[in-house]
Design an enzyme around this catalytic site. Structure first.
Site, PDB file in Angstrom:
ATOM      1  N   GLU A  35       6.150   4.981   7.025  1.00 22.57           N
ATOM      2  CA  GLU A  35       5.704   6.073   6.567  1.00 22.57           C
ATOM      3  C   GLU A  35       6.605   7.227   6.765  1.00 22.57           C
ATOM      4  O   GLU A  35       6.684   7.748   7.800  1.00 22.57           O
ATOM      5  CB  GLU A  35       4.412   6.053   6.640  1.00 22.57           C
ATOM      6  CG  GLU A  35       3.397   5.011   5.991  1.00 22.57           C
ATOM      7  CD  GLU A  35       1.934   5.128   6.353  1.00 22.57           C
ATOM      8  OE1 GLU A  35       1.237   4.609   5.412  1.00 22.57           O
ATOM      9  OE2 GLU A  35       1.580   5.981   7.126  1.00 22.57           O
ATOM     10  N   THR A  43      -0.548  -2.727  10.834  1.00 19.75           N
ATOM     11  CA  THR A  43      -1.148  -3.020   9.650  1.00 19.75           C
ATOM     12  C   THR A  43      -0.475  -3.788   8.678  1.00 19.75           C
ATOM     13  O   THR A  43       0.226  -3.367   7.655  1.00 19.75           O
ATOM     14  CB  THR A  43      -1.549  -1.464   8.906  1.00 19.75           C
ATOM     15  OG1 THR A  43      -2.176  -1.869   7.512  1.00 19.75           O
ATOM     16  CG2 THR A  43      -0.256  -0.752   8.617  1.00 19.75           C
ATOM     17  N   THR A 100       0.977  -1.050   0.071  1.00 19.80           N
ATOM     18  CA  THR A 100       0.126   0.031   0.109  1.00 19.80           C
ATOM     19  C   THR A 100       0.891   1.331   0.108  1.00 19.80           C
ATOM     20  O   THR A 100       1.279   1.678  -1.009  1.00 19.80           O
ATOM     21  CB  THR A 100      -0.941   0.110   1.286  1.00 19.80           C
ATOM     22  OG1 THR A 100      -0.059  -0.377   2.282  1.00 19.80           O
ATOM     23  CG2 THR A 100      -1.852  -0.993   1.163  1.00 19.80           C
ATOM     24  N   ASN A 139      -0.341  10.721   6.058  1.00 20.31           N
ATOM     25  CA  ASN A 139      -1.554  10.279   6.745  1.00 20.31           C
ATOM     26  C   ASN A 139      -2.483  11.340   6.671  1.00 20.31           C
ATOM     27  O   ASN A 139      -3.673  11.177   6.741  1.00 20.31           O
ATOM     28  CB  ASN A 139      -1.305   9.865   7.905  1.00 20.31           C
ATOM     29  CG  ASN A 139      -0.591   8.689   8.173  1.00 20.31           C
ATOM     30  OD1 ASN A 139      -1.286   7.655   7.681  1.00 20.31           O
ATOM     31  ND2 ASN A 139       0.697   8.504   7.988  1.00 20.31           N
TER      32      ASN A 139
END
Length: 407
Positions: free
Chosen positions: A272, A187, A149, A402
């Site tokens: 991230e 996740t 992702t 985010n």
């Protein structure tokens, strides 16, 4: 450990396993075909559970998984009855095309929460993925890419393990995850296949132990996902049983630990927006559990993660995190050090502050904090407990990624 050998090729090193991956924009589908494999899994502990987690828990109960289908781009979470129906639809596609019983097909999803699956797109990509199934290194890489992702690179590992009796088995795995990462899984989705012969009960025991040392010891942002799944399949193609009268062969366990730790570290490195990798080693704690609490608190602390991003050797944020972690701590005897690939320096030694303005300790610490790899080393001097956790810095890019995740 000379009985573990890292090898290239991912899933292609395992006989009788075919994998594939395909994408259309942000949507991907990975298929793993490992007929009649013994299987077990560990899942998220979040009270909000995605439809594929609910579905797959029921599949795994039977102990046999012949195929796994995974989609990225949509978490299929908080989708009610429709979410389960979409799981069934995707499973039926795989079942019909591969002639595998639907009850032996697990399903996993990752992506945005609270949106119905775009089954027109997902189904199309699933058919494409199925058509590409093969046992080649490029297939394993494609499978790792299709489940990404916000990941910036695919994550796969493979090893050959020489057991205590000299027999050799193989283990391979892929994983995804770079945000919404916290202890108690993340996740993340991880799929591991071995050619060893091993019972479901033993898989569960070995996988739980490996997960506790790896995926449950990484932190990117402290958020825990709704879709976490780590599944292990054993197709037994080697004919080598890794269970002994005394339990699981320790070399097999070490090999599985090795795979999971390396995959977990790749996830932490790919956090991230991350620009630096953090490792926290804690020893001398009263217990292993105390060491885990302290190590995870260090890599979770937003203040310390921000300090790493800014290159600030603010050790007060380290000791503060340990202090609230729940671990026993005596500030008068603790030692705190930081290191990179070239240097290591004590900031506090048995309670004595060494790194303050004008000292070479502080100068060296400031240089270390500029490195891409920053290791925190803690000695509590309270017992024999040891643990290691991994994480990354907290950057402007994390906030940007985010802030714009669904828009």
């Amino acid at each position: 450990m000379d009985f573990i050998r890292d090898v290239d090729g991912g899933f292609s090193i395992i006989e009788n396993v075919k994998v594939s991956g395909a994408r259309e924009g942000k949507y991907g589908v990975t298929v793993i075909l490992a007929p009649n494999s013994t299987a077990s899994a560990v899942f998220t502990t979040n009270k909000v559970v995605a439809a594929p987690v609910t579905y797959t828990k029921n599949v795994v109960k039977n102990g046999i998984v012949s195929a796994v289908v995974v989609n990225s781009g949509n978490a299929n979470c908080f989708t009610g009855k429709k979410g389960i129906e979409d799981c069934e639809e995707l499973v039926n596609i795989v079942s019909k095309d591969l002639k595998v019983p639907a009850g032996e097909i697990a399903i996993c999803s990752t992506g945005v929460i609270g949106r119905e699956m775009p089954m027109d797109i997902i189904s199309k990509v699933a058919y494409e993925s199925i058509s590409k199934l093969d046992n080649k290194p490029e297939n394993s890489l494609a499978a790792a890419k299709a489940i990404m992702t916000t990941d910036t690179f695919p994550k796969e590992e493979a090893v050959e393990v020489t057991l205590s009796d000299g027999e050799v088995i193989k283990i391979a795995g892929i994983t995804k995850g770079s945000g919404m990462i916290a202890p108690n899984m993340a996740t993340m989705l991880s799929f591991i296949v071995t050619d060893a012969v091993i019972s479901q009960k033993a898989i569960k025991k070995a996988l739980t132990k490996a997960t506790d040392l790896s995926f449950n010891m990484i932190v990117v942002d402290g958020d825990e996902s709704t879709n976490d799944t780590c599944m292990m399949l054993a197709n037994g193609s080697s004919g080598v049983d890794v269970e002994t009268d005394s339990g699981i062969d320790p070399n097999f366990q070490e090999g599985l630990n090795h795979i999971c730790i390396n995959l977990a570290k790749k996830m932490a490195r790919d956090g991230e927006g991350a620009s630096k990798f953090i490792e926290a080693n804690v020893k001398g704690a009263e217990s292993f559990d105390d060491a885990k609490l302290a190590a995870k608190a260090i890599v979770t602390s937003p203040l310390f993660k921000s300090a790493v991003f800014g290159g600030d050797p603010n050790w007060g944020r380290i000791v503060s995190a340990i202090g609230y972690s729940g671990s026993e701590l005596n500030p008068d005897i603790v030692t705190i050090a930081i290191a990179d690939d070239e240097d290591e320096v004590d900031l506090v030694r048995k309670g004595e502050i060494l790194a303050f303005d004008g000292t070479t300790y502080l100068e060296r610490a400031e240089k270390i904090m500029q490195s891409k790899n920053v290791t925190v080393k803690i000695n509590m001097f309270l017992g024999d407990g040891e643990a290691t956790a991994w994480g990354c810095d907290l950057t402007y890019d994390y906030v940007k990624i985010n802030a714009e995740y669904t828009t």
